[in-house]
Design a protein around this motif. Structure first.
Motif, PDB file in Angstrom:
ATOM      1  N   ALA A   1      12.791  12.879  -0.882  1.00  0.00           N
ATOM      2  CA  ALA A   1      13.479  11.394  -0.369  1.00  0.00           C
ATOM      3  C   ALA A   1      12.194  11.410   0.823  1.00  0.00           C
ATOM      4  N   ALA A   2      11.513  13.031   0.897  1.00  0.00           N
ATOM      5  CA  ALA A   2      10.194  12.890   2.134  1.00  0.00           C
ATOM      6  C   ALA A   2       9.123  12.265   1.252  1.00  0.00           C
ATOM      7  N   PHE A   3       9.504  13.065  -0.270  1.00  0.00           N
ATOM      8  CA  PHE A   3       7.548  12.134  -0.854  1.00  0.00           C
ATOM      9  C   PHE A   3       7.478  10.823  -0.955  1.00  0.00           C
ATOM     10  N   ALA A   4       8.508  10.458  -1.205  1.00  0.00           N
ATOM     11  CA  ALA A   4       9.057   8.439  -1.250  1.00  0.00           C
ATOM     12  C   ALA A   4       8.565   8.060  -0.557  1.00  0.00           C
ATOM     13  N   ALA A   5       8.628   8.516   1.349  1.00  0.00           N
ATOM     14  CA  ALA A   5       8.865   8.240   2.434  1.00  0.00           C
ATOM     15  C   ALA A   5       7.208   7.828   2.562  1.00  0.00           C
ATOM     16  N   ALA A   6       6.776   9.139   2.346  1.00  0.00           N
ATOM     17  CA  ALA A   6       5.081   9.447   2.322  1.00  0.00           C
ATOM     18  C   ALA A   6       3.919   7.988   1.335  1.00  0.00           C
ATOM     19  N   ALA A   7       4.676   8.841  -0.218  1.00  0.00           N
ATOM     20  CA  ALA A   7       4.537   7.437  -0.779  1.00  0.00           C
ATOM     21  C   ALA A   7       4.156   5.872  -0.139  1.00  0.00           C
ATOM     22  N   ARG A   8       5.558   5.243   0.177  1.00  0.00           N
ATOM     23  CA  ARG A   8       5.276   4.133   0.914  1.00  0.00           C
ATOM     24  C   ARG A   8       4.941   3.749   2.225  1.00  0.00           C
ATOM     25  N   ARG A   9       4.199   5.222   2.622  1.00  0.00           N
ATOM     26  CA  ARG A   9       3.890   4.736   3.902  1.00  0.00           C
ATOM     27  C   ARG A   9       2.348   5.381   3.609  1.00  0.00           C
ATOM     28  N   TYR A  10       1.525   5.354   3.061  1.00  0.00           N
ATOM     29  CA  TYR A  10       0.083   6.582   2.880  1.00  0.00           C
ATOM     30  C   TYR A  10      -0.329   5.860   1.264  1.00  0.00           C
ATOM     31  N   SER A  11       0.345   5.779  -0.278  1.00  0.00           N
ATOM     32  CA  SER A  11      -0.382   5.534  -1.877  1.00  0.00           C
ATOM     33  C   SER A  11      -1.231   4.053  -1.643  1.00  0.00           C
ATOM     34  N   ARG A  12      -1.436   4.062  -2.490  1.00  0.00           N
ATOM     35  CA  ARG A  12      -2.947   3.404  -2.759  1.00  0.00           C
ATOM     36  C   ARG A  12      -2.537   3.217  -4.231  1.00  0.00           C
ATOM     37  N   ALA A  13      -1.356   3.414  -5.116  1.00  0.00           N
ATOM     38  CA  ALA A  13      -1.691   3.269  -6.039  1.00  0.00           C
ATOM     39  C   ALA A  13      -0.372   2.766  -6.197  1.00  0.00           C
ATOM     40  N   PRO A  14      -0.514   1.816  -7.724  1.00  0.00           N
ATOM     41  CA  PRO A  14       0.398   0.395  -7.929  1.00  0.00           C
ATOM     42  C   PRO A  14       2.071   0.815  -7.413  1.00  0.00           C
ATOM     43  N   SER A  15       2.417   3.000  -8.146  1.00  0.00           N
ATOM     44  CA  SER A  15       3.663   2.918  -8.047  1.00  0.00           C
ATOM     45  C   SER A  15       4.199   3.210  -6.236  1.00  0.00           C
ATOM     46  N   ARG A  16       3.386   2.819  -5.545  1.00  0.00           N
ATOM     47  CA  ARG A  16       3.496   2.650  -3.843  1.00  0.00           C
ATOM     48  C   ARG A  16       5.055   1.540  -3.738  1.00  0.00           C
ATOM     49  N   ALA A  17       4.902   1.037  -4.954  1.00  0.00           N
ATOM     50  CA  ALA A  17       6.155  -0.553  -4.256  1.00  0.00           C
ATOM     51  C   ALA A  17       7.548   0.548  -5.009  1.00  0.00           C
ATOM     52  N   ARG A  18       7.543   1.541  -5.583  1.00  0.00           N
ATOM     53  CA  ARG A  18       8.708   1.775  -5.965  1.00  0.00           C
ATOM     54  C   ARG A  18       8.839   4.042  -5.598  1.00  0.00           C
ATOM     55  N   SER A  19       7.855   3.637  -4.261  1.00  0.00           N
ATOM     56  CA  SER A  19       7.594   4.624  -3.541  1.00  0.00           C
ATOM     57  C   SER A  19       7.174   5.732  -4.321  1.00  0.00           C
TER      58      SER A  19
END
Length: 403
Positions: free
Chosen positions: A197-215
């Motif tokens: 859950a923490a990784f998914a939240a960080a991905a939504r906030r910081y990631s710039r890959a297309p997978s960001r939309a999927r956490s």
């Protein structure tokens, strides 16, 4: 009348502030780097090259940074007694041109049409060649790849073709201005994330890959189609654990293992891929880039379509690649692993913008020289990382003055 005009020009130059007179002189010093100089002409020529290469953003700042680094590379190579011949430079230009499916002469013509001199292209390549030779000579002993390491990498391809892994990703773009902050953030996230859950939240906030939309969540991917070094790092984790920051091209990535499975045995073994890339011009970091890349992906169904549509950006606006799995750049290999034939995605490129990549085909033949390719790939990866650290040391010790 002519003498009067010359008198007026001379008078204006006499009363002009020194900085103005200097900036108007193309051969005046723009930057001092230790005991070397960069001229206004060189800065302007590098800007023209960057424009020809499709680079966006603050081109003057980028040109200055590149030329400072080139001076440091040249100075370090000179201290080491290294030189390159004119023939080697021409071979380097041809290699660079080949990445865009051009001949050396076509590349020279392409940049000349945009105002950049042939000599500026050669200077660009000279600095790169000397630096490559220097870091290989300096770090060869620390970057040697053993036979067992090649065997291990081959095993990831050949011994585990029936395994797939499920993981999540966070991709953070790197650029010269914010590298330190980005790496600090990546290190902090790597050490602090303790759950999916923490990784998914960080991905939504910081990631710039297309997978960001999927956490940040990716589907099951075959181990054999991932970069061997990255696959090894992920598979060394326990579910829920996160890798240390991993540099992938122009991004730094974090990966969280979610699962490993054995697939049904198969005689087929994907060993090489063909793919096409298209660079999207624009302002680095702009949300418009994502929209532009998405529109291009939605407009095409095949690699042939992508090549045709790339002409909206440049001619040629695409690059074709055919490589063994182990030699595909890591940041592209991760993206390709999640694609079916004629599917496309995008990634952050070295210019800080986006590139669309489409998988054209996968093949199941092991090309001749695979062991050498794997050895060279691992060696170059290590030397590149060591060389980047050495360059940062040189910059830290350098005296850099803007007159």
């Amino acid at each position: 009348m002519k003498s009067l005009a010359l008198t007026l020009i001379a008078g204006l130059m006499a009363v002009a502030p020194p900085a103005v007179a200097q900036s108007s002189n193309p051969y005046a010093v723009a930057i001092r780097v230790n005991d070397g100089v960069v001229t206004n002409f060189e800065v302007n020529q590098r800007i023209l090259l960057l424009q020809a290469f499709g680079t966006t953003g603050d081109l003057r700042k980028t040109a200055q940074e590149q030329l400072i680094e080139d001076r440091l590379r040249l100075q370090a190579a000179k201290r080491a007694g290294l030189t390159v011949t004119d023939e080697e430079i021409e071979e380097g230009v041809a290699e660079f041109a080949g990445r865009a499916n051009l001949s050396a002469e076509q590349l020279y013509q392409f940049v000349a049409q945009r105002g950049a001199a042939r000599e500026s292209m050669q200077d660009f390549v000279r600095a790169g060649l000397l630096w490559r030779n220097l870091v290989q000579a300096r770090f060869a002993g620390r970057a040697n790849v053993s036979d067992s390491e090649v065997d291990t990498t081959l095993n990831l391809i050949a011994v585990r073709p029936s395994q797939s892994i499920l993981f999540s990703e966070i991709r953070l773009p790197l650029n010269q201005q914010t590298d330190a902050q980005t790496l600090e953030l990546a290190e902090s996230l790597s050490k602090s994330i303790r759950s999916e859950a923490a990784f998914a939240a960080a991905a939504r906030r910081y990631s710039r890959a297309p997978s960001r939309a999927r956490s940040g969540r990716l589907d099951w991917l075959p181990v054999a189609e991932l970069p061997p070094a990255l696959a090894g790092q992920i598979m060394a984790l326990q579910p829920g654990e996160v890798t240390a920051p991993v540099t992938l091209g122009a991004t730094v990535g974090l990966f969280q293992l979610r699962g490993v499975r054995n697939n049904p045995p198969s005689a087929d073994q994907v060993l090489s891929v063909s793919y096409t890339t298209v660079d999207i011009p624009g302002e680095p970091g702009s949300e418009r880039l994502v929209a532009e890349a998405t529109d291009l992906i939605n407009d095409v169904d095949t690699c042939k379509d992508l090549r045709a549509e790339s002409e909206r950006y440049a001619v040629p606006g695409y690059t074709d690649h055919t490589q063994t799995i182990g030699t595909v750049p890591d940041h592209i290999a991760v993206t390709l692993a999640g694609l079916d034939r004629h599917e496309a995605s995008y990634y952050t490129n070295t210019a800080g913008t986006l590139s669309v990549v489409m998988l054209c085909d996968r093949t199941r033949d092991l090309p001749e020289g695979t062991r050498d390719n794997i050895r060279n790939g691992l060696f170059n990866q290590r030397v590149g990382a060591l060389g980047q650290g050495y360059l940062q040391e040189l910059k830290g010790d350098a005296v850099i003055v803007y007159p």
